[in-house]
Design an enzyme around this catalytic site. Structure first.
Site, PDB file in Angstrom:
ATOM      1  N   HIS A 115      34.997  38.075  36.950  1.00  0.00           N
ATOM      2  CA  HIS A 115      35.350  39.214  36.100  1.00  0.00           C
ATOM      3  C   HIS A 115      34.266  40.267  36.050  1.00  0.00           C
ATOM      4  CE1 HIS A 115      38.050  36.555  33.616  1.00  0.00           C
ATOM      5  NE2 HIS A 115      38.770  37.595  33.953  1.00  0.00           N
TER       6      HIS A 115
ATOM      7  N   ASP B 151      40.758  35.976  51.131  1.00  0.00           N
ATOM      8  CA  ASP B 151      41.169  34.592  51.333  1.00  0.00           C
ATOM      9  C   ASP B 151      41.412  34.293  52.801  1.00  0.00           C
ATOM     10  OD1 ASP B 151      41.123  33.129  48.919  1.00  0.00           O
ATOM     11  OD2 ASP B 151      42.679  34.469  48.156  1.00  0.00           O
TER      12      ASP B 151
ATOM     13  N   GLU C 240      47.429  35.820  53.461  1.00  0.00           N
ATOM     14  CA  GLU C 240      46.039  35.418  53.178  1.00  0.00           C
ATOM     15  C   GLU C 240      45.775  33.962  53.538  1.00  0.00           C
ATOM     16  OE1 GLU C 240      45.119  36.059  49.038  1.00  0.00           O
ATOM     17  OE2 GLU C 240      47.050  35.354  48.344  1.00  0.00           O
TER      18      GLU C 240
ATOM     19  N   CYS D 174      44.451  44.602  51.390  1.00  0.00           N
ATOM     20  CA  CYS D 174      43.966  44.825  50.018  1.00  0.00           C
ATOM     21  C   CYS D 174      42.748  43.988  49.676  1.00  0.00           C
ATOM     22  CB  CYS D 174      45.080  44.580  49.003  1.00  0.00           C
ATOM     23  SG  CYS D 174      45.617  42.866  48.933  1.00  0.00           S
TER      24      CYS D 174
HETATM   25  C1  PEP Z   1      42.367  38.512  48.915  1.00  0.00           C
HETATM   26  O1  PEP Z   1      42.408  37.287  48.967  1.00  0.00           O
HETATM   27  O2  PEP Z   1      41.910  39.223  49.816  1.00  0.00           O
HETATM   28  C2  PEP Z   1      42.855  39.228  47.723  1.00  0.00           C
HETATM   29  C3  PEP Z   1      42.968  40.519  47.701  1.00  0.00           C
HETATM   30  O3  PEP Z   1      43.156  38.488  46.634  1.00  0.00           O
HETATM   31  P1  PEP Z   1      42.085  37.838  45.653  1.00  0.00           P
HETATM   32  O4  PEP Z   1      40.745  38.409  46.008  1.00  0.00           O
HETATM   33  O5  PEP Z   1      42.496  38.180  44.276  1.00  0.00           O
HETATM   34  O6  PEP Z   1      42.208  36.387  45.955  1.00  0.00           O
HETATM   35 MG    MG Z   2      43.585  36.166  47.582  1.00  0.00          MG
END
Ligand code: PEP
Ligand code: MG
Length: 756
Positions: free
Chosen positions: A364, A629, A605, A676
């Site tokens: 966070h 991920d 991912e 993303c």
């Molecule tokens: C990712 O895994 O790249 C992602 C955007 O999700 P998070 O970082 O929330 O796992």
């Molecule tokens: Mg992720």
């Protein structure tokens, strides 16, 4: 041996500084192995010498004075080979080097093991015996284990002034960074302000007392109040206490009345420490005496002393909370485990950087720091947190580095970087209202990642064309139970309204892995491969349906929500989710005829999603690559583990091939596919993503201007050529160097130079 080892580790963990750490090691090891000598040599990298730093058995005057040039003597042999050296008659070894100052001429038996931390040799732990002695396998294993287990503690203690105190010229410290994890980009220099949880005595930092007399008065008052607390407790419990409990209370009262506790703490305050820091040091010293005792009953008394310390600390905090906390203008907030609320307490104009011993890029605090544009480094497990309060720190949020009391050369280099960065940011601000189009006119929409409402305004200010990833777990995390449908609807509505008519991609709950809800604990041996993301949602349709209803209801009349499913690893998970979505839509239609089934996408991912890309793409409206991920699962590297952080790289050729495959698969099905993960905020990686034909990018707010600059500097055909070049390279380092040169040639060197 195991019990001995545990006790040594426990004692070392409570040690205050390097000298004490090493003293504990040498005395305890000598005792346990029944040898004549135990010593520690540490490598002074600046002088290229091994320095005798502690000994039990050799001449104590030799400590700090005996220095062996690298390459000299058996110590160097152990350092060079990174292996144990076990000799029954050391003087007969060809590399034996006699050192007169230690008085070691008559020692024969020798066992030395390297002390290795983060792959580099820090020093050598050695035991000696007057007689010829060949150490057996168990003894060797014991010494190796001690060295391996304590290398982290030694490294930590070394940062805290270590070799410097023996060698003023050594410039090892302050010119070498402590490695953590990059939390939020940017570079900051400032003064550390250590905050600590009120119930953790060990986390209390040393701090220069500004008014010694006032500190003494506060301490005396706290001590008196703690004494009264104990008396009052004893009186309340009265008859109910067993004889044993009464003895305990009496022991507490005696400890609190002990003149030593009061006198020693006041001495420490007079020496300059504030009351809480002085109290911590006194309590630590007293507990250590008990911890070292053989008798298990007496050893247990250490925890009573700690308890007393905590009681006095609590009173001290009550007394001093009436005084206002002062924040230096360039505050670097430091803590064992910083929380969002701790960060929020510092006035923004004073906050220059954020450092946390625990946590990761995805905590966070890191996410909040990113949205506030404050450089942050997390997971700095080697930071001597109780000793840095009030010291100058440099926070390098790009590389995840911290410099404590930086050397002049380091400071000068970073001052240059900070000023380069300021200029760069000013230049980038002008881009805010310009579109994210390549030089050959292809629009690559640039979205922001968000999770907190506080992210929304800065995202709009930076010209984001929408939210490409709204992580719904954050509103879940800051509550004490699952938020209800109406509560969720209000949260989502706020974001949708703020961005309307621009799209907002709301990702359904992605808990599990390292993202836990305090009220829904999951204990698994392998959480990243366990119950996570969509797997939990599908196993708990009663919770999932509420979230889906809340999102669809929030979208009514605005029609800018898009739904994203996390951690999809099979087609059947998509189909099951779609069934639930359609059901919610049908049910809501009966109440609200305007309700719409939003566009639905899946996160790519997990490696299986890459190989099943077309089957997935055919079932949904769009795809979004979660490179964070995907990188961790492709490379089998925990994204939060600082020990393997060097292996985690989205530019690894294996990851790039997977990305290219996913993007072309989606294109074949005519579905847009974006990225993303954090990779979308890396200027070098973005060139490759453009070349792969990515449909949009979503990154943290702070990186948006840089990314726009990259998009506006290349033609798609050019990006494709660069990608082709990169894809024939076998190594992430080579690819990164190549991309840095490409950016440099394009006049964008500053974008990566500042961040390198
Ligand atoms: C990712 O895994 O790249 C992602 C955007 O999700 P998070 O970082 O929330 O796992
Ligand atoms: Mg992720």
């Amino acid at each position: 041996m195991l019990a001995t080892l545990k006790r040594i580790v426990q004692e070392v963990n409570g040690a205050g500084d390097l000298a004490e750490t090493l003293h504990i090691i040498v005395t305890r090891v000598k005792q346990a192995m029944k040898v004549d000598v135990c010593s520690v040599y540490l490598l002074d990298a600046a002088a290229d010498e091994y320095v005798l730093m502690a000994t039990d058995g050799l001449n104590p005057a030799a400590v700090g004075a005996v220095r062996l040039a690298r390459g000299e003597g058996l110590i160097s042999v152990v350092g060079e080979t990174e292996e144990a050296l076990n000799l029954d008659d050391a003087p007969t070894h060809a590399r034996y080097h006699f050192v007169a100052e230690t008085g070691e001429s008559h020692y024969h038996g020798f066992l030395g093991v390297p002390i290795i931390h983060h792959r580099s040799v820090m020093g050598v732990l050695v035991v000696r015996q007057e007689d010829k002695r060949r150490f057996d396998e168990d003894e060797l294993a014991f010494l190796l284990t001690v060295a391996a287990q304590l290398s982290g503690a030694i490294a930590l203690a070394m940062v805290n002034g270590g070799i410097r105190s023996f060698n003023r010229q050594a410039s090892g410290d302050g010119s070498r960074p402590i490695q953590g994890l990059a939390g939020a980009p940017g570079v900051a220099a400032g003064i550390a302000l250590v905050i600590y949880p009120p119930t953790d005595l060990d986390a209390v930092p040393d701090r220069q007392a500004t008014d010694i007399e006032a500190e003494i008065v506060s301490f005396r008052a706290a001590l008196e109040a703690a004494r009264e607390d104990i008396h009052a407790l004893e009186a309340i419990m009265g008859e109910a206490l067993t004889a044993e409990d009464q003895a305990l209370f009496r022991a507490y009262s005696l400890m609190l009345a002990s003149p030593g506790l009061e006198r020693e703490t006041i001495e420490r305050i007079r020496a300059g420490n504030w009351a809480a820091g002085a109290l911590r040091a006194t309590i630590r010293e007293h507990t250590r005496v008990f911890e070292a005792m053989e008798d298990p009953y007496l050893r247990e008394r250490a925890s009573d002393i700690r308890d007393i310390g905590l009681r006095i600390l609590a009173r001290l905090q009550q007394i001093s909370s009436t005084r206002q906390q002062a924040f230096p203008p360039n505050t670097i907030l430091v803590g064992e485990e910083l929380t969002v609320s701790a960060l929020a307490e510092v006035p923004l104009e004073c906050l220059a950087g954020v450092v946390s011993v625990r946590g990761s890029t995805f905590s966070h605090v890191a996410i909040l720091a990113r949205s506030l544009g404050i450089p942050a480094v997390l997971g700095v497990s080697d930071l001597p947190v109780t000793h840095v309060d009030g010291t100058e720190l440099i926070v390098d949020g790009y590389r995840g580095w911290i410099y404590v009391s930086p050397a002049a050369t380091v400071r000068a280099e970073y001052e240059r970087l900070i000023s380069d960065e300021k200029q760069l940011t000013q230049g980038l601000e002008e881009l805010r209202d310009l579109p994210a189009v390549t030089t050959d006119g292809v629009h690559v929409p640039l979205y922001a990642n968000a999770g907190l409402i506080s992210d929304v305004v800065p995202s709009l200010r930076q010209g984001a064309e929408g939210i490409g990833l709204y992580r719904t777990e954050f509103p879940f995390m800051i509550r004490s139970q699952f938020p209800g449908e109406e509560e969720q609807r209000r949260v989502y509505r706020q974001v949708l309204e703020a961005f309307s008519p621009r799209p907002v991609t709301i990702r359904t709950l992605d808990i599990g892995g390292d993202k836990m809800l305090p009220y829904f604990p999951i204990h698994e041996p392998n959480p990243f491969l366990g119950w996570r993301g969509i797997r939990i949602s599908l196993d708990h349709p009663e919770l999932f349906l509420i979230q889906l209803r809340a999102i669809m209801r929030a979208d009514i009349g605005l029609n800018n929500a898009r739904l994203l499913l996390p951690m999809i690893s099979t087609v059947s998970e998509v189909e099951a989710s779609l069934r639930l979505l359609r059901r919610v839509h049908q049910e809501l239609l009966e109440e609200e005829p305007e309700v719409r089934l939003p566009p639905i996408g899946v996160m790519v991912e997990v490696p299986s999603a890459v190989y099943m890309i077309e089957a997935l793409a055919r079932r949904v409206d769009y795809l979004s690559i979660g490179s964070n991920d995907l990188t961790q699962y492709m490379l089998a590297v925990d994204r939060n583990n600082s020990r393997v952080a060097g292996l985690y790289d989205a530019l690894n050729p294996a990851v790039l091939r997977a990305l290219a495959q996913a993007i072309s698969g989606a294109q074949r099905c005519g579905r847009p596919i974006g990225v993303c993960g954090e990779m979308a905020g890396d200027p070098a990686a973005v060139i490759l993503l453009l070349g792969m034909g990515v449909s949009n990018l979503s990154a943290s707010v702070a990186s948006l201007p840089r990314i726009k600059r990259v998009i506006r500097s290349f033609a798609l055909a050019q990006a494709r050529d660069i990608l082709d070049q990169a894809l024939v390279m076998d190594d992430a380092g080579e690819i990164r160097a190549y991309l840095a040169s490409v950016l440099e040639t394009a006049g964008l060197g500053g974008l990566v130079r500042v961040g390198q």
